[in-house]
Write an enzyme that holds these catalytic residues in place. Structure first.
Site, PDB file in Angstrom:
ATOM      1  N   LYS A 115       8.634  -2.058  14.308  1.00  0.00           N
ATOM      2  CA  LYS A 115       7.181  -2.011  14.475  1.00  0.00           C
ATOM      3  C   LYS A 115       6.766  -2.245  15.908  1.00  0.00           C
ATOM      4  O   LYS A 115       5.776  -1.690  16.367  1.00  0.00           O
ATOM      5  CB  LYS A 115       6.485  -3.031  13.548  1.00  0.00           C
ATOM      6  CG  LYS A 115       6.461  -2.588  12.094  1.00  0.00           C
ATOM      7  CD  LYS A 115       5.356  -3.271  11.309  1.00  0.00           C
ATOM      8  CE  LYS A 115       5.310  -2.745   9.876  1.00  0.00           C
ATOM      9  NZ  LYS A 115       4.348  -3.466   9.045  1.00  0.00           N
ATOM     10  N   LYS A 197      12.917  11.660   1.560  1.00  0.00           N
ATOM     11  CA  LYS A 197      12.084  11.081   0.500  1.00  0.00           C
ATOM     12  C   LYS A 197      10.619  11.476   0.672  1.00  0.00           C
ATOM     13  O   LYS A 197      10.141  11.594   1.801  1.00  0.00           O
ATOM     14  CB  LYS A 197      12.195   9.553   0.542  1.00  0.00           C
ATOM     15  CG  LYS A 197      13.130   8.998  -0.514  1.00  0.00           C
ATOM     16  CD  LYS A 197      13.404   7.522  -0.330  1.00  0.00           C
ATOM     17  CE  LYS A 197      12.242   6.631  -0.696  1.00  0.00           C
ATOM     18  NZ  LYS A 197      12.614   5.198  -0.707  1.00  0.00           N
ATOM     19  N   LYS A 200       4.028   9.772   2.772  1.00  0.00           N
ATOM     20  CA  LYS A 200       2.664  10.131   3.161  1.00  0.00           C
ATOM     21  C   LYS A 200       2.600  10.658   4.585  1.00  0.00           C
ATOM     22  O   LYS A 200       1.601  11.255   4.981  1.00  0.00           O
ATOM     23  CB  LYS A 200       1.717   8.940   2.964  1.00  0.00           C
ATOM     24  CG  LYS A 200       2.094   7.707   3.772  1.00  0.00           C
ATOM     25  CD  LYS A 200       1.108   6.575   3.506  1.00  0.00           C
ATOM     26  CE  LYS A 200       1.296   5.419   4.464  1.00  0.00           C
ATOM     27  NZ  LYS A 200       2.215   4.382   4.060  1.00  0.00           N
TER      28      LYS A 200
END
Ligand code: TRP
Length: 333
Positions: A115, A197, A200
């Site tokens: 992150k 996979k 979004k």
């Protein structure tokens, strides 16, 4: 004997819309857990602000996600559903546990490294100490199990270490929880890139739970099939990842086996198969979408769910927090 059940707890970041992969892969099976476990689920909004958010969006998504989880079968009567920031004990125990979590431990967290690489202009202290807050989220409720995906295992491991460290100094305050890796549901791949996979981040290959039927059908009609010449519906994840993924989805929606699906579409090709999968998904999601929409139009009900959930959670959390405050030497109020 309600309180002899094992306790399970999980947090969910309200950071995006739920999709078919989330549902078939995991959420679908959560409702049934309440039979065997005392389950706590919370919207982890305090974690979400470690990355910059638009306030109105965060508020809306928190409520939308709550509605979607209820619509997916998490009954608020049978599960404790709440919003993390409504239960002040999370922040309070979070601070205490910050003081029992080592800089070196936090530095090793791979999610922090990922992150901070993605948000180089906002590497804030919260992003770094987030696992201490997550440890607090968990330990407040003395759970036996924490169901998490692969990416969160390291944080649960850290939680165990922090709990053990604290217990070692002060005696048995925290139950040391186990990560619970749920039985794998269907592994749903993207419709445009079936090697990855469903995510979004590639919206054209992703079917969202709240999506309109015509949009769902369009995505399935455009789903990537395979460039082999036979063009028949046959399960072969290596050679035919696109068709095999659609077969898995169809199987999960209809309860049919892969053999039955091959037989059903024998000699009919992809032109008949793709819309049939779209139709099956539309029918699977219709009641969920309708129920979520109905709940969202009933704000008073959702607020009531949040209030009741926060009260039940807070009652349990406060017992743990009080013990901790006493152990570390805070003066009683
Ligand atoms: N960190 C989790 C995630 O990013 C969410 C989370 C926060 C959580 N607190 C938790 C999960 C406690 C399990 C238990 O997905």
């Amino acid at each position: 004997m309600e309180n002899q059940k094992k306790v399970m707890l999980s947090g969910i970041q309200p950071s995006g819309d739920l999709h078919l992969g989330n549902y078939l892969g995991a959420i679908k099976n959560w409702g049934a857990r309440a039979e065997a476990f005392d389950c706590y689920y919370f919207m982890a909004d305090m974690h979400t602000i470690t990355v910059r958010q638009t306030p109105a969006d965060l508020r809306r998504r928190t409520l939308e996600q709550l509605a979607q989880y209820i619509a997916c079968g998490l009954d608020p009567e049978k599960n404790v559903l709440f919003v993390q920031s409504h239960v002040h004990q999370h922040a309070e125990l979070g601070w205490v546990l910050n003081c029992y979590t080592m800089f070196g431990e936090l530095s090793r967290m791979t999610q922090f490294k990922d992150k901070s690489a993605k948000n180089a202009d906002n590497i804030n202290g919260g992003l770094f100490t987030y696992p201490a807050l997550m440890a607090a989220d968990i330990l407040l409720y003395q759970p036996d199990f924490v169901p998490v995906g692969e990416d969160q295992k390291q944080h649960v491991e850290l939680t165990r270490n922090v709990a053990q460290r604290f217990n070692h100094i002060y005696g048995d305050v925290f139950k040391v929880p186990e990560p619970y890796i749920p039985k794998a549901g269907a592994r749903v791949m993207g419709l445009t890139v079936p090697e990855n996979k469903m995510s979004k981040s590639i919206p054209e290959g992703c079917v969202f739970l709240m999506e309109k039927p015509e949009d769902i059908q369009r995505k399935f009609k455009r789903a990537v099939t395979d460039s082999d010449t036979e063009r028949c519906v046959r399960y072969d994840p290596e050679q035919k990842p696109g068709v095999s993924n659609l077969m898995q989805i169809y199987a999960a929606c209809t309860g049919r086996t892969l053999d039955q699906i091959e037989a059903e579409f024998d000699g009919r090709g992809y032109g008949a198969f793709k819309p049939a999968v779209g139709e099956a998904v539309i029918e699977l999601l219709r009641p969920i979408r309708e129920e979520a929409a109905r709940l969202l139009s009933d704000k008073a009900y959702l607020e009531q769910v949040c209030r009741t959930g926060a009260e039940r959670a807070s009652y349990v959390a406060e017992k743990t927090l009080r013990k901790v405050y006493k152990k570390v030497g805070f003066l009683a109020r």
